[in-house]
Design a protein around this motif. Structure first.
Motif, mmCIF file in Angstrom:
data_model
loop_
_atom_site.group_PDB
_atom_site.id
_atom_site.type_symbol
_atom_site.label_atom_id
_atom_site.label_comp_id
_atom_site.label_asym_id
_atom_site.label_seq_id
_atom_site.Cartn_x
_atom_site.Cartn_y
_atom_site.Cartn_z
ATOM 1 N N SER A 87 -53.656 53.080 11.849
ATOM 2 C CA SER A 87 -53.492 53.311 13.290
ATOM 3 C C SER A 87 -52.351 54.280 13.597
ATOM 4 C CB SER A 87 -53.285 51.986 14.022
ATOM 5 O OG SER A 87 -52.134 51.332 13.520
ATOM 6 N N ASP A 88 -51.499 54.552 12.620
ATOM 7 C CA ASP A 88 -50.402 55.509 12.790
ATOM 8 C C ASP A 88 -50.719 56.873 12.176
ATOM 9 O OD1 ASP A 88 -48.818 53.575 14.037
ATOM 10 O OD2 ASP A 88 -47.977 52.896 12.128
ATOM 11 N N PHE A 89 -51.886 57.015 11.603
ATOM 12 C CA PHE A 89 -52.276 58.237 10.911
ATOM 13 C C PHE A 89 -53.043 59.143 11.870
ATOM 14 C CE2 PHE A 89 -55.031 60.717 8.072
ATOM 15 C CZ PHE A 89 -54.109 61.157 7.136
ATOM 16 N N ALA A 90 -52.811 60.443 11.790
ATOM 17 C CA ALA A 90 -53.527 61.408 12.640
ATOM 18 C C ALA A 90 -54.748 61.940 11.883
ATOM 19 C CB ALA A 90 -52.605 62.549 13.035
ATOM 20 N N PHE A 91 -55.894 61.407 12.220
ATOM 21 C CA PHE A 91 -57.140 61.829 11.576
ATOM 22 C C PHE A 91 -57.594 63.174 12.134
ATOM 23 C CE2 PHE A 91 -57.141 57.235 10.997
ATOM 24 C CZ PHE A 91 -57.443 57.143 9.660
ATOM 25 N N GLN A 92 -58.350 63.913 11.319
ATOM 26 C CA GLN A 92 -58.914 65.198 11.711
ATOM 27 C C GLN A 92 -60.438 65.101 11.664
ATOM 28 O OE1 GLN A 92 -57.178 68.091 9.054
ATOM 29 N NE2 GLN A 92 -55.104 67.633 9.746
ATOM 30 N N PRO A 93 -61.128 65.908 12.466
ATOM 31 C CA PRO A 93 -62.591 65.783 12.569
ATOM 32 C C PRO A 93 -63.368 66.018 11.285
ATOM 33 C CG PRO A 93 -61.718 67.137 14.342
ATOM 34 C CD PRO A 93 -60.584 66.875 13.401
ATOM 35 N N ASP A 94 -62.769 66.667 10.291
ATOM 36 C CA ASP A 94 -63.516 66.915 9.054
ATOM 37 C C ASP A 94 -62.987 66.099 7.880
ATOM 38 O OD1 ASP A 94 -61.130 68.283 8.799
ATOM 39 O OD2 ASP A 94 -62.021 70.038 7.854
ATOM 40 N N ASP A 95 -62.246 65.025 8.154
ATOM 41 C CA ASP A 95 -61.736 64.157 7.096
ATOM 42 C C ASP A 95 -62.866 63.446 6.359
ATOM 43 O OD1 ASP A 95 -59.033 64.698 7.471
ATOM 44 O OD2 ASP A 95 -58.676 62.928 8.709
ATOM 45 N N ILE A 96 -62.594 63.134 5.103
ATOM 46 C CA ILE A 96 -63.454 62.254 4.318
ATOM 47 C C ILE A 96 -62.633 60.997 4.051
ATOM 48 C CG2 ILE A 96 -64.696 61.902 2.157
ATOM 49 C CD1 ILE A 96 -65.017 64.974 2.002
ATOM 50 N N LEU A 97 -63.131 59.858 4.469
ATOM 51 C CA LEU A 97 -62.457 58.575 4.279
ATOM 52 C C LEU A 97 -62.982 57.967 2.988
ATOM 53 C CD1 LEU A 97 -62.845 57.246 7.932
ATOM 54 C CD2 LEU A 97 -61.031 58.705 6.985
ATOM 55 N N LEU A 98 -62.105 57.778 2.019
ATOM 56 C CA LEU A 98 -62.520 57.326 0.698
ATOM 57 C C LEU A 98 -62.178 55.858 0.478
ATOM 58 C CD1 LEU A 98 -63.635 58.023 -2.156
ATOM 59 C CD2 LEU A 98 -61.268 58.607 -2.790
ATOM 60 N N LEU A 99 -63.197 55.093 0.136
ATOM 61 C CA LEU A 99 -63.059 53.685 -0.211
ATOM 62 C C LEU A 99 -63.089 53.538 -1.725
ATOM 63 C CD1 LEU A 99 -65.783 52.501 2.277
ATOM 64 C CD2 LEU A 99 -63.347 52.001 2.517
ATOM 65 N N GLY A 100 -62.235 52.678 -2.253
ATOM 66 C CA GLY A 100 -62.238 52.414 -3.690
ATOM 67 C C GLY A 100 -63.246 51.335 -4.054
ATOM 68 N N HIS A 116 -52.958 61.845 1.098
ATOM 69 C CA HIS A 116 -53.219 61.179 2.373
ATOM 70 C C HIS A 116 -53.810 59.803 2.108
ATOM 71 C CE1 HIS A 116 -52.354 64.991 4.229
ATOM 72 N NE2 HIS A 116 -53.217 65.555 3.390
ATOM 73 N N ARG A 117 -53.012 58.763 2.385
ATOM 74 C CA ARG A 117 -53.429 57.383 2.111
ATOM 75 C C ARG A 117 -53.078 56.519 3.314
ATOM 76 N NH1 ARG A 117 -49.517 57.759 -2.074
ATOM 77 N NH2 ARG A 117 -50.251 59.309 -3.537
ATOM 78 N N VAL A 118 -53.988 55.620 3.653
ATOM 79 C CA VAL A 118 -53.748 54.687 4.754
ATOM 80 C C VAL A 118 -54.089 53.273 4.315
ATOM 81 C CG1 VAL A 118 -54.151 56.431 6.549
ATOM 82 C CG2 VAL A 118 -56.056 55.000 5.779
ATOM 83 N N ARG A 119 -53.491 52.328 4.991
ATOM 84 C CA ARG A 119 -53.778 50.916 4.724
ATOM 85 C C ARG A 119 -54.108 50.223 6.040
ATOM 86 N NH1 ARG A 119 -49.697 47.805 6.533
ATOM 87 N NH2 ARG A 119 -47.703 48.820 6.791
#
Length: 152
Positions: A87-100, A116-119
């Protein structure tokens, strides 16, 4: 367009849930092999229900193949080891969100290669949540921030 990607998923039912999620939000889904299960399209279709044909799924034979396909895209790793809240990260329209992987996340070398890592902040008693649920939480926030929700 924001993508969701799953690194070597272990559980076919979670893959089906990701297919439904991505189809519902018109977000492409990238699946990185090898999987922890045998790919049986009939069974995956059952898990994905009638969303399978609505989803835009790309299968990559390996992590290297995935990276070669997306050389200019920012990859944002969802990780319990990250220090920044989604919720504190600034996402961009072309991001790829990677799940492990459900069982082990991503290997240390993949983790280290992604700046770039978020929790998702959880109760101290909780170790993690279902990877498809995590993908839904962060995908929704990324779409909200970038005003990229599909039009109704």
């Amino acid at each position: 367009m924001i993508h969701l990607a799953a690194y070597q998923p272990d559980i076919p039912q979670n893959t089906g849930a990701l297919i439904r999620l991505c189809a519902s939000f018109a977000a492409p889904l990238d699946l990185i092999e090898p999987f922890g299960f045998l790919w049986d399209e009939r069974k995956i279709r059952i898990s994905a229900m009638d969303y399978f044909d609505l989803a835009r799924i790309t299968r990559h034979s390996s992590w290297n193949s995935f990276c070669a396909h997306y050389t200019s895209r920012r990859i944002v790793l969802l990780s319990t080891k990250a220090s920044v809240s989604y919720s504190d990260f600034a996402f961009q329209p072309d991001d790829i969100l990677l799940l492990g992987r459900e069982s082990a996340g991503v290997p240390d070398d993949v983790h280290a290669a992604l700046p770039h890592r978020v929790r998702i902040p959880l109760s101290p008693a909780a170790r993690s949540i279902n990877m498809a649920m995590a993908g839904g939480i962060v995908l929704a926030e990324a779409l909200r921030q970038t005003h990229s929700f599909p039009s109704s």
